[in-house]
Design a protein around this motif. Structure first.
Motif, short mmCIF file in Angstrom:
data_model
loop_
_atom_site.label_atom_id
_atom_site.label_comp_id
_atom_site.label_asym_id
_atom_site.label_seq_id
_atom_site.Cartn_x
_atom_site.Cartn_y
_atom_site.Cartn_z
N LEU A 79 0.82 -1.21 0.00
CA LEU A 79 0.00 0.00 0.00
C LEU A 79 0.86 1.26 0.00
O LEU A 79 0.44 2.30 -0.52
CB LEU A 79 -0.93 0.01 1.22
N GLY A 80 2.04 1.19 0.60
CA GLY A 80 2.95 2.33 0.60
C GLY A 80 2.48 3.50 1.44
O GLY A 80 2.82 4.66 1.14
N LEU A 81 1.72 3.22 2.49
CA LEU A 81 1.25 4.30 3.37
C LEU A 81 2.38 4.74 4.29
O LEU A 81 3.07 3.92 4.87
CB LEU A 81 0.05 3.82 4.19
N SER A 82 2.53 6.04 4.45
CA SER A 82 3.63 6.57 5.26
C SER A 82 3.20 6.73 6.71
O SER A 82 3.32 7.80 7.31
CB SER A 82 4.10 7.92 4.70
N VAL A 83 2.68 5.65 7.27
CA VAL A 83 2.24 5.64 8.67
C VAL A 83 2.87 4.43 9.35
O VAL A 83 2.77 3.32 8.83
CB VAL A 83 0.69 5.54 8.78
N PRO A 84 3.55 4.59 10.48
CA PRO A 84 4.12 3.44 11.19
C PRO A 84 3.03 2.46 11.61
O PRO A 84 1.96 2.86 12.07
CB PRO A 84 4.81 4.07 12.41
N LEU A 85 3.34 1.17 11.46
CA LEU A 85 2.37 0.12 11.78
C LEU A 85 2.95 -0.87 12.77
O LEU A 85 4.08 -1.34 12.61
CB LEU A 85 1.97 -0.64 10.50
N ASP A 86 2.16 -1.19 13.80
CA ASP A 86 2.44 -2.31 14.70
C ASP A 86 1.25 -3.26 14.64
O ASP A 86 0.10 -2.80 14.66
CB ASP A 86 2.61 -1.84 16.16
N ILE A 87 1.53 -4.55 14.57
CA ILE A 87 0.47 -5.55 14.60
C ILE A 87 0.65 -6.39 15.86
O ILE A 87 1.72 -6.94 16.09
CB ILE A 87 0.48 -6.44 13.35
N VAL A 88 -0.40 -6.48 16.65
CA VAL A 88 -0.37 -7.22 17.91
C VAL A 88 -1.24 -8.46 17.77
O VAL A 88 -2.42 -8.35 17.40
CB VAL A 88 -0.86 -6.35 19.08
N ASN A 89 -0.67 -9.60 18.03
CA ASN A 89 -1.42 -10.86 17.98
C ASN A 89 -2.15 -11.05 19.31
O ASN A 89 -1.56 -11.45 20.30
CB ASN A 89 -0.44 -12.01 17.71
N ASP A 90 -3.44 -10.72 19.32
CA ASP A 90 -4.20 -10.77 20.57
C ASP A 90 -5.69 -10.71 20.26
O ASP A 90 -6.11 -10.32 19.16
CB ASP A 90 -3.80 -9.60 21.48
N ASP A 91 -6.49 -11.08 21.23
CA ASP A 91 -7.93 -10.84 21.18
C ASP A 91 -8.18 -9.40 21.57
O ASP A 91 -7.61 -8.91 22.56
CB ASP A 91 -8.65 -11.79 22.15
N ILE A 92 -9.03 -8.69 20.84
CA ILE A 92 -9.18 -7.25 21.03
C ILE A 92 -9.68 -6.92 22.44
O ILE A 92 -9.18 -5.98 23.07
CB ILE A 92 -10.13 -6.64 19.96
N VAL A 93 -10.64 -7.67 22.96
CA VAL A 93 -11.17 -7.37 24.29
C VAL A 93 -10.11 -7.62 25.35
O VAL A 93 -9.92 -6.81 26.27
CB VAL A 93 -12.43 -8.21 24.57
N GLN A 94 -9.38 -8.72 25.24
CA GLN A 94 -8.33 -9.01 26.21
C GLN A 94 -7.22 -7.96 26.12
O GLN A 94 -6.67 -7.53 27.15
CB GLN A 94 -7.77 -10.40 25.97
N PHE A 95 -6.88 -7.54 24.90
CA PHE A 95 -5.85 -6.51 24.73
C PHE A 95 -6.25 -5.21 25.42
O PHE A 95 -5.43 -4.59 26.12
CB PHE A 95 -5.63 -6.25 23.24
N LEU A 96 -7.48 -4.81 25.24
CA LEU A 96 -7.92 -3.53 25.81
C LEU A 96 -7.97 -3.55 27.33
O LEU A 96 -7.92 -2.50 27.97
CB LEU A 96 -9.29 -3.16 25.25
N GLN A 97 -8.07 -4.74 27.92
CA GLN A 97 -8.15 -4.83 29.36
C GLN A 97 -6.81 -5.13 30.04
O GLN A 97 -6.76 -5.19 31.27
CB GLN A 97 -9.16 -5.92 29.75
#
Length: 283
Positions: A79-97
């Motif tokens: 895509l070539g987007l000039s935005v830093p990206l991090d990908i976290v392998n997790d369940d979204i609800v568990q991550f937020l808590q």
């Protein structure tokens, strides 16, 4: 590249542009002039990010399926987007808590399991996630945007009834409450409108936030009926709570109509009876 299983529609494209206009206004605040930090479920196609990239300074994508992460990074580079990206392998609800989770400026959450979607313990994963976000931002004294989409296929209807009763008691002394709540019992979408609004207001008020809501919309996705919310939590520290003012904000939110989006044109789906503060003549 893995294909987004939920597909894309004209309605979802319209909602992205609608939210972009509001996010631009939110980002125009001086403390966010460098752009917004984003957290959410992006899918491997990053459709929302592609539209919003001009106002984002970084992206944290949450992905539960570890098998997709390499493909996500590959597509991101394409895509070539000039935005830093991090990908976290997790369940979204568990991550937020998680206690170690950081604060972001905008959360874009797709609760495909529905609003109440109960856990084994009987509580609502969505409600717990929202309360965790609000509490963490209270500690950082930082404002944020919450964008949430729910599948109208849901479980845990007993939670709706409990919340409706809680709202009735909260607004005791106001006129039109019974009629307004009855209108919100019309169908699944109106129950979610009522419950999500109340939980956001209650969590925000308890943590010194002023919560600003826009009209929610229901629409047909590629394979399911969905309801979409956009709300802003503005941190406003107060020495003494103002219950009357806080309830006025809740009344405004509950009086909002629910719209149905077909194509690009929203139409009123449900306009509830207006709640009004009961004024007593003391003369």
């Amino acid at each position: 590249m893995p294909v987004n299983p939920f597909g894309d529609t004209l309605e979802k494209q319209s909602l992205r542009r609608r939210d972009l206009r509001r996010l631009r206004q939110f980002a125009s605040r001086s403390e966010m002039s460098a752009g917004l930090s984003y957290c959410g479920l992006t899918s491997a196609e990053f459709r929302d990010i592609q539209v919003w990239s001009s106002i984002l300074r970084r992206v944290c994508a949450i992905e539960r399926d570890a098998r997709l992460i390499d493909d996500m990074y590959i597509h991101w580079n394409e895509l070539g987007l000039s935005v830093p990206l991090d990908i976290v392998n997790d369940d979204i609800v568990q991550f937020l808590q998680r206690p170690t989770a950081e604060c972001f400026d905008v959360y874009n959450l797709d609760f495909y399991g529905g609003f109440t979607h109960p856990r084994k313990e009987g509580n609502s994963a969505c409600r717990d996630a929202i309360q965790s976000i609000v509490s963490r931002h209270r500690g950082q004294q930082s404002s944020f945007v919450l964008i949430a989409t729910f599948n109208l296929r849901d479980h845990g209807f007993e939670l709706y009834e409990a919340l409706i009763e809680e709202i009735r008691q909260e607004l005791s002394g106001h006129d039109g409450v019974v009629e307004n709540l009855a209108g919100h019992k019309k169908n699944h979408a109106t129950r979610i409108k009522l419950s999500f609004t109340y939980i956001c207001w209650h969590s925000g008020t308890a943590n010194d936030f002023v919560v600003e809501f826009t009209e929610p919309l229901v629409y047909r996705g590629d394979s399911a009926n969905l309801i979409h919310f956009y709300c802003e939590f503005h941190f406003r520290p107060r020495a003494v709570p103002t219950p009357v003012g806080d309830r006025d904000r809740l009344v405004e939110a509950l009086n909002l109509p629910l719209f149905k989006l077909e194509g690009r044109i929203p139409q009123v789906e449900m306009a509830p009876e207006k709640i009004r503060r009961l004024i007593v003549d003391k003369n």
